[in-house]
Design a protein around this motif. Structure first.
Motif, PDB file in Angstrom:
ATOM      1  N   GLY A 376      39.777   5.276   8.102  1.00  0.00           N
ATOM      2  CA  GLY A 376      40.244   5.241   6.718  1.00  0.00           C
ATOM      3  C   GLY A 376      39.239   5.739   5.696  1.00  0.00           C
ATOM      4  N   HIS A 377      38.076   6.256   6.128  1.00  0.00           N
ATOM      5  CA  HIS A 377      37.066   6.765   5.215  1.00  0.00           C
ATOM      6  C   HIS A 377      36.696   8.191   5.597  1.00  0.00           C
ATOM      7  CE1 HIS A 377      36.267   2.855   3.329  1.00  0.00           C
ATOM      8  NE2 HIS A 377      36.351   2.329   4.552  1.00  0.00           N
ATOM      9  N   THR A 378      36.388   9.002   4.593  1.00  0.00           N
ATOM     10  CA  THR A 378      35.909  10.349   4.897  1.00  0.00           C
ATOM     11  C   THR A 378      34.500  10.263   5.460  1.00  0.00           C
ATOM     12  OG1 THR A 378      34.925  10.735   2.710  1.00  0.00           O
ATOM     13  CG2 THR A 378      37.265  11.280   2.981  1.00  0.00           C
ATOM     14  N   TYR A 379      34.106  11.328   6.175  1.00  0.00           N
ATOM     15  CA  TYR A 379      32.751  11.363   6.710  1.00  0.00           C
ATOM     16  C   TYR A 379      31.720  11.275   5.583  1.00  0.00           C
ATOM     17  CZ  TYR A 379      34.248  12.688  11.456  1.00  0.00           C
ATOM     18  OH  TYR A 379      34.795  12.699  12.714  1.00  0.00           O
ATOM     19  N   GLU A 380      32.010  11.914   4.444  1.00  0.00           N
ATOM     20  CA  GLU A 380      31.053  11.860   3.337  1.00  0.00           C
ATOM     21  C   GLU A 380      30.898  10.426   2.831  1.00  0.00           C
ATOM     22  OE1 GLU A 380      29.964  13.951  -0.963  1.00  0.00           O
ATOM     23  OE2 GLU A 380      31.853  14.455   0.033  1.00  0.00           O
ATOM     24  N   GLU A 381      32.005   9.686   2.740  1.00  0.00           N
ATOM     25  CA  GLU A 381      31.928   8.291   2.301  1.00  0.00           C
ATOM     26  C   GLU A 381      31.102   7.457   3.278  1.00  0.00           C
ATOM     27  OE1 GLU A 381      36.229   7.944  -0.072  1.00  0.00           O
ATOM     28  OE2 GLU A 381      36.089   7.466   2.066  1.00  0.00           O
ATOM     29  N   LEU A 382      31.266   7.721   4.567  1.00  0.00           N
ATOM     30  CA  LEU A 382      30.498   6.986   5.574  1.00  0.00           C
ATOM     31  C   LEU A 382      29.017   7.361   5.507  1.00  0.00           C
ATOM     32  CD1 LEU A 382      33.016   7.296   8.543  1.00  0.00           C
ATOM     33  CD2 LEU A 382      32.496   5.221   7.256  1.00  0.00           C
ATOM     34  N   LEU A 383      28.737   8.648   5.322  1.00  0.00           N
ATOM     35  CA  LEU A 383      27.347   9.091   5.224  1.00  0.00           C
ATOM     36  C   LEU A 383      26.668   8.503   3.990  1.00  0.00           C
ATOM     37  CD1 LEU A 383      25.022  10.836   6.256  1.00  0.00           C
ATOM     38  CD2 LEU A 383      26.015  12.790   5.033  1.00  0.00           C
ATOM     39  N   GLN A 384      27.432   8.311   2.908  1.00  0.00           N
ATOM     40  CA  GLN A 384      26.856   7.756   1.681  1.00  0.00           C
ATOM     41  C   GLN A 384      26.347   6.326   1.866  1.00  0.00           C
ATOM     42  OE1 GLN A 384      30.189   8.487  -0.920  1.00  0.00           O
ATOM     43  NE2 GLN A 384      29.172  10.210  -1.926  1.00  0.00           N
ATOM     44  N   LYS A 385      26.843   5.627   2.911  1.00  0.00           N
ATOM     45  CA  LYS A 385      26.333   4.282   3.191  1.00  0.00           C
ATOM     46  C   LYS A 385      24.859   4.334   3.595  1.00  0.00           C
ATOM     47  CE  LYS A 385      30.814   2.438   4.734  1.00  0.00           C
ATOM     48  NZ  LYS A 385      31.553   1.821   5.873  1.00  0.00           N
ATOM     49  N   ASN A 386      24.459   5.460   4.161  1.00  0.00           N
ATOM     50  CA  ASN A 386      23.065   5.701   4.534  1.00  0.00           C
ATOM     51  C   ASN A 386      22.434   6.480   3.374  1.00  0.00           C
ATOM     52  OD1 ASN A 386      20.643   6.585   5.585  1.00  0.00           O
ATOM     53  ND2 ASN A 386      21.541   7.674   7.326  1.00  0.00           N
ATOM     54  N   LYS A 387      21.946   5.772   2.352  1.00  0.00           N
ATOM     55  CA  LYS A 387      21.562   6.403   1.088  1.00  0.00           C
ATOM     56  C   LYS A 387      20.497   7.469   1.267  1.00  0.00           C
ATOM     57  CE  LYS A 387      20.678   5.345  -3.754  1.00  0.00           C
ATOM     58  NZ  LYS A 387      20.458   4.286  -4.756  1.00  0.00           N
ATOM     59  N   LEU A 388      19.429   7.144   1.999  1.00  0.00           N
ATOM     60  CA  LEU A 388      18.368   8.125   2.209  1.00  0.00           C
ATOM     61  C   LEU A 388      18.889   9.314   3.006  1.00  0.00           C
ATOM     62  CD1 LEU A 388      15.463   9.082   2.031  1.00  0.00           C
ATOM     63  CD2 LEU A 388      14.929   7.674   4.043  1.00  0.00           C
ATOM     64  N   GLY A 389      19.657   9.034   4.060  1.00  0.00           N
ATOM     65  CA  GLY A 389      20.209  10.111   4.875  1.00  0.00           C
ATOM     66  C   GLY A 389      21.110  11.033   4.063  1.00  0.00           C
TER      67      GLY A 389
END
Length: 565
Positions: A376-389
């Motif tokens: 239910g989340h885009t890859y960008e939304e999931l990647l944003q959880k890893n702020k530094l990454g």
């Protein structure tokens, strides 16, 4: 009407008429001073009941377009109030409209239409990403130019407008009936980005079928009604684009772009095969759950397996025998854990930038990856959880757009990602560089406008200061040798192009020569003495930098000679 042979604004000589519409005429003109051809669109004020309001509206819309920069948009450089007419001076686009292609050749091949549609998605996504968004509102074949190289350019922004969040509905109904969305004529509130999605759907329909939606039977039939050889997936895309309710359409251009790039996967046969795979997968999952000791153990083990699988795929990707192998492996690695940044970054660094060119297709692919969904989340939304990454990824993507897009770089497209990169988690040196490059992106917009009009709209002294600031410090240590050499090349290149203008704005030729010497010192100290591994790419960049520096010194020498005369 303008007279052939007349001269407008003391510089534009009217050569001939090249287009005519209900409210305007387009002429080919020559700026004899600059020896460059332009298109001039004449809008007669007598066509409108309230001249002042129309003039103000056209001027405001033209001014907003002057600040845009996109390969599928013409540059608009001037607006002139001239003897009862409004004249808009813009790029002359060689080619013909898609309407003319339809008139001469009939329905267009499916593969051509899909390629054009993807380009239109990209330019609409760019317009909608402005702050506030720009809504085009009159997409149709007659407003799309097809250039000889197969690329398209979106023309005629007479109905474009800024999106206003405070409006409940538009005050004017603009657009072409048949192509226009229902909300353009009342019924679903004001127009927004989804309005352009509808217009793109009707345009694709017309190009594929040859059936003009502005003519009888005034309906959008499923395209396979006219020709069963059309893709079922493409038919579903058009149906979704042209839903009367905006909430049932694609909600943004990039979602539509993703489906266009995977239209064949929407076909029934493909979906049937995927369904079989899904059922098999579900059976395996059910068996695993049935044999699991407990939910907590399964979760821990699942995370462990996911981490191990990610690391294994990442290592295997490095062993790819070809760039295509590496590309597919990195994309697969991303799908295993979209929250990890390494695979995204390596895809950009080791695949997209292997030839030092970040192509339009590669940019489109990474955008498509980011809008993929998981749980239910885009890859960008999931990647944003890893702020530094996410900021490391944004930095790398921003740099790719800035220096490498289509081989020359696109500063405007880099700004969004550089802003994300500068939000604070990166090392101080990279954060500062992202901020400065973002500032330089703004300079490039103004520099481009200045070159076309001859009027200076930017302080070259300030531009020089920011340009030099970006190149300071040990970039090799902060980033890598590739990034350092690319930045040094940019400094030398800008001296080649703007040495005289830097000088006129207070930058001495001695300062420019000193900057070139500092670059050579950085290469010697930070790369040569540090014994950085000399990859083929680093050797190539060093050779290119050496040529740029030599050319910059020649330009400085010639300018100094001219000044001394």
């Amino acid at each position: 009407m303008l007279k052939i042979g007349s001269v407008v604004d003391n510089k534009y000589k009217i050569l001939n008429e090249i287009g005519h519409g209900g409210m305007s005429t387009v002429y080919l003109a020559m700026n004899e001073r600059a020896n460059k051809q332009w298109a001039i669109k004449e809008i007669r004020k007598e066509k409108f009941a309230n001249e002042d309001i129309v003039y103000d509206s056209i001027r405001s819309e033209t001014e907003l377009l002057k600040n845009l920069s996109h390969p599928n948009l013409p540059s608009i450089i001037d607006i002139i109030d001239y003897e009862g007419s409004i004249l808009i001076v813009m790029d002359y686009i060689e080619g013909n409209t898609l309407r003319k292609a339809l008139e001469e050749y009939g329905p267009q091949p499916q593969e051509y239409v899909i390629q054009w549609a993807k380009q239109l998605c990209d330019v609409l996504g760019y317009l909608h990403s402005q702050n506030p968004p720009i809504i085009y509102r009159d997409l149709k074949p007659s407003n799309i130019m097809l250039k000889p190289d197969g690329t398209i350019v979106l023309i005629d922004f007479g109905t474009a407008r800024r999106f206003n969040t405070e409006n409940n509905e538009d005050t004017t109904c603009l657009g072409t009936r048949g192509y226009a969305a229902p909300e353009q004529f009342g019924g679903y509130g004001q127009t927004d980005g989804r309005t352009d999605i509808y217009c793109l759907g009707t345009t694709i329909y017309h190009l594929l079928t040859g059936k003009n939606p502005s003519e009888p039977p005034y309906e959008i039939y499923p395209i396979r009604y006219w020709d069963e050889s059309f893709s079922q997936g493409l038919e579903k895309i058009i149906i979704k684009c042209t839903q009367a309710d905006p909430n049932r359409r694609y909600q943004n251009a990039y979602s539509l772009l993703y489906d266009l790039e995977h239209y064949d996967e929407l076909d029934s046969e493909y979906r049937r095969k995927e369904k079989i795979k899904l059922i098999s997968f579900i059976l395996v999952v059910v068996l695993c759950i049935a044999n699991a000791v407990g939910a907590a153990t399964c979760h821990f083990y699942g995370k462990h397996v996911q981490t191990n699988a990610y690391e294994t795929y990442l290592v295997d990707a490095e062993k790819g025998q070809s760039l295509d192998d590496m590309r597919e492996a990195y994309i697969e690695t991303i799908s295993i854990n979209p929250e990890e940044a390494d695979a995204y970054i390596r895809l950009i660094e080791r695949v997209y930038l292997e030839d030092n060119i970040f192509s339009e297709d590669e940019a489109s692919e990474i955008r498509g990856i980011l809008i993929n969904q998981s749980n239910g989340h885009t890859y960008e939304e999931l990647l944003q959880k890893n702020k530094l990454g996410y900021q490391m990824f944004s930095y790398q993507l921003g740099m790719a757009y800035f220096y490498n897009y289509e081989g020359t770089g696109n500063k405007q497209l880099s700004a969004y990602w550089l802003k994300k990169a500068a939000e604070g988690e990166l090392p101080e040196s990279q954060t500062a560089r992202a901020e400065r490059l973002g500032a330089i992106a703004d300079y490039y917009t103004s520099l481009g406008m200045m070159d076309k009009t001859g009027d200076s709209k930017v302080s070259f002294k300030d531009y020089w200061s920011d340009l030099i600031s970006v190149s300071e410090g040990n970039i090799v240590k902060d980033d890598n040798a590739n990034t350092a050499l690319v930045i040094y090349k940019e400094v030398a290149s800008q001296i080649c192009v703007y040495a005289d203008r830097f000088n006129k704005d207070g930058v001495s030729y001695g300062e420019m020569e000193l900057a070139l010497m500092e670059i050579e010192n950085h290469v010697q100290d930070d790369i040569e003495k540090a014994k950085v591994e000399k990859t083929d790419r680093i050797v190539e960049l060093e050779e290119e930098l050496e040529k740029n520096i030599e050319k910059a010194r020649q330009v400085i020498s010639l300018n100094k000679q001219e000044t001394s005369k």
